[in-house]
Design a protein around this motif. Structure first.
Motif, PDB file in Angstrom:
ATOM      1  N   GLN A 134       0.744  -1.345   0.053  1.00  0.00           N
ATOM      2  CA  GLN A 134      -0.043  -0.154   0.020  1.00  0.00           C
ATOM      3  C   GLN A 134       0.654   1.395   0.139  1.00  0.00           C
ATOM      4  N   VAL A 135       1.860   1.027   0.869  1.00  0.00           N
ATOM      5  CA  VAL A 135       2.937   2.323   0.783  1.00  0.00           C
ATOM      6  C   VAL A 135       3.523   2.457  -0.680  1.00  0.00           C
ATOM      7  N   CYS A 136       3.743   1.564  -1.325  1.00  0.00           N
ATOM      8  CA  CYS A 136       4.149   1.480  -2.677  1.00  0.00           C
ATOM      9  C   CYS A 136       3.370   2.220  -3.839  1.00  0.00           C
ATOM     10  N   ILE A 137       2.034   1.711  -3.523  1.00  0.00           N
ATOM     11  CA  ILE A 137       0.950   2.207  -4.639  1.00  0.00           C
ATOM     12  C   ILE A 137       0.392   3.701  -4.162  1.00  0.00           C
ATOM     13  N   ASP A 138       0.616   3.941  -3.129  1.00  0.00           N
ATOM     14  CA  ASP A 138       0.266   5.307  -2.676  1.00  0.00           C
ATOM     15  C   ASP A 138       1.403   6.613  -3.169  1.00  0.00           C
ATOM     16  N   ARG A 139       2.514   5.973  -3.033  1.00  0.00           N
ATOM     17  CA  ARG A 139       3.528   6.751  -3.754  1.00  0.00           C
ATOM     18  C   ARG A 139       3.739   7.017  -5.490  1.00  0.00           C
ATOM     19  N   CYS A 140       3.114   5.852  -5.896  1.00  0.00           N
ATOM     20  CA  CYS A 140       3.038   5.651  -7.307  1.00  0.00           C
ATOM     21  C   CYS A 140       1.761   6.478  -7.931  1.00  0.00           C
ATOM     22  N   LEU A 141       0.817   6.507  -7.011  1.00  0.00           N
ATOM     23  CA  LEU A 141      -0.542   7.482  -7.267  1.00  0.00           C
ATOM     24  C   LEU A 141       0.053   8.724  -7.106  1.00  0.00           C
ATOM     25  N   LYS A 142       0.805   9.222  -6.272  1.00  0.00           N
ATOM     26  CA  LYS A 142       1.093  10.573  -5.962  1.00  0.00           C
ATOM     27  C   LYS A 142       2.081  10.993  -7.090  1.00  0.00           C
ATOM     28  N   ARG A 143       3.058  10.147  -7.438  1.00  0.00           N
ATOM     29  CA  ARG A 143       3.763  10.441  -8.612  1.00  0.00           C
ATOM     30  C   ARG A 143       2.906  10.743 -10.012  1.00  0.00           C
ATOM     31  N   GLY A 144       2.009   9.812 -10.052  1.00  0.00           N
ATOM     32  CA  GLY A 144       1.130  10.184 -11.148  1.00  0.00           C
ATOM     33  C   GLY A 144       0.344  11.329 -11.296  1.00  0.00           C
ATOM     34  N   SER A 145      -0.101  11.811  -9.901  1.00  0.00           N
ATOM     35  CA  SER A 145      -1.002  12.856  -9.827  1.00  0.00           C
ATOM     36  C   SER A 145      -0.113  14.277  -9.987  1.00  0.00           C
ATOM     37  N   SER A 146       1.148  14.181  -9.558  1.00  0.00           N
ATOM     38  CA  SER A 146       2.234  15.251  -9.690  1.00  0.00           C
ATOM     39  C   SER A 146       2.719  15.400 -11.086  1.00  0.00           C
ATOM     40  N   GLY A 147       2.173  14.362 -12.075  1.00  0.00           N
ATOM     41  CA  GLY A 147       2.731  14.821 -13.297  1.00  0.00           C
ATOM     42  C   GLY A 147       3.937  13.856 -13.862  1.00  0.00           C
ATOM     43  N   SER A 148       3.911  12.535 -13.518  1.00  0.00           N
ATOM     44  CA  SER A 148       5.180  11.978 -14.019  1.00  0.00           C
ATOM     45  C   SER A 148       4.835  11.541 -15.360  1.00  0.00           C
ATOM     46  N   GLY A 149       3.602  11.679 -15.990  1.00  0.00           N
ATOM     47  CA  GLY A 149       3.385  11.307 -17.257  1.00  0.00           C
ATOM     48  C   GLY A 149       3.360   9.869 -17.704  1.00  0.00           C
TER      49      GLY A 149
END
Ligand SMILES: Nc1ncnc2c1ncn2[C@@H]1O[C@H](COP(=O)(O)OP(=O)(O)OP(=O)(O)O)[C@@H](O)[C@H]1O
Ligand SMILES: Nc1ccn([C@H]2C[C@H](O)[C@@H](COP(=O)(O)O)O2)c(=O)n1
Length: 243
Positions: A134-149
């Motif tokens: 869950q820690v990993c998923i939250d980090r990736c979703l945050k990365r996505g919503s911050s514009g990782s593309g």
């Protein structure tokens, strides 16, 4: 100082590039920690995922569609493509120490690497970032919503990536664990706390390599200072600059 530099040169007399494989779940912090390691210890960072994304984005690449399909589905691109990209990047860098991030990710990756590359390199160890899903998923979703593309920083792709991680990648970590090559790091805490653990691990490996070389130099009759003297001189600043 001169002595250790000489020891290092001796170690490179028989040069094969040194490799550290970096594994862990999606979002466990592999790329983040690799960026810190290269500054502190002078490796070259090669991310299999980044190399594949770069290849996918080359106009007219014959592998572009195939790579994108695998990235979205969280599945693994055939090893011939990934291994060739890694091999080319190693050759082009003209360096001799590499962090190979996100590889080998499944049995096909492992077999392809063993076929084509294993004999040409010195695998130092496998750095494994152990992180709660869950820690990993939250980090990736945050990365996505911050514009990782990234086309895979979304819930649907992440579910698939974790299925692949548990089913295909963890058995590869187990494979290396059986050879006593895995250094496991708790990757749930802050970036800096994780990096403290990472640094300890690299320093241990470096000292044990230096110690082995020092013992060899004694065996071959080379006049040396005591190991204690070398150990005292090889401060972390020294390791950063010269190793
Ligand atoms: N220890 C940490 N604490 C909080 N956030 C972190 C930590 N490490 C990395 N991150 C953040 O989490 C996200 C994923 O990190 P990173 O890209 O390094 O992971 P990764 O394992 O390389 O991911 P992937 O396999 O998906 O490429 C990034 O946005 C990064 O800034
Ligand atoms: N050895 C690899 C590494 C990566 N890929 C593909 C599939 C992954 O989901 C994607 C992203 O990799 P990451 O940036 O998370 O390391 O790239 C692969 O097929 N084989």
């Amino acid at each position: 100082m001169l002595l250790i530099t000489t020891l290092r040169r001796l170690s490179m007399a028989n040069v094969k590039p040194s490799i550290v494989f970096v594994l862990g779940g999606p979002g466990s912090g592999k790329g983040t920690q690799c960026a810190k390691i290269i500054k502190e210890f002078g490796y070259v960072h090669l991310s299999a995922g980044d190399l594949l994304r770069t290849e996918r984005d080359i106009p007219g690449s014959r592998y572009g569609d195939l790579i994108e399909k695998h990235i979205r589905n969280g599945t693994i691109v055939p090893v011939e493509i990934t291994c060739n990209l890694l091999h080319a990047a190693m050759n082009n860098s003209r360096k001799d120490r590499f962090l190979i991030d996100g590889f080998p990710r499944n049995q096909d990756n492992l077999e392809g690497w063993n076929r084509e590359m294993a004999a040409k390199v010195n695998l130092q160890f496998v750095l494994f970032f152990d992180c709660n899903e869950q820690v990993c998923i939250d980090r990736c979703l945050k990365r996505g919503s911050s514009g990782s593309g990234r086309s895979d920083d979304n819930e649907e792709s992440l579910k698939k990536r974790f299925i692949t991680y548990f089913k295909d990648t963890l058995p590869i970590v187990d494979h290396y664990q059986k050879q006593n090559l895995v250094r496991k790091i708790d990757a749930n805490s802050s970036e800096d706390t994780v990096f403290e653990e990472v640094k300890k691990c690299f320093k241990e490996v470096m000292y044990s390599t230096l110690h082995m070389l020092w013992k060899q130099s004694v065996v071959t009759g080379w006049k040396t200072t005591s190991w204690q003297q070398i150990h005292k001189n090889s401060s972390s600043t020294f390791l950063k600059k010269t190793w």
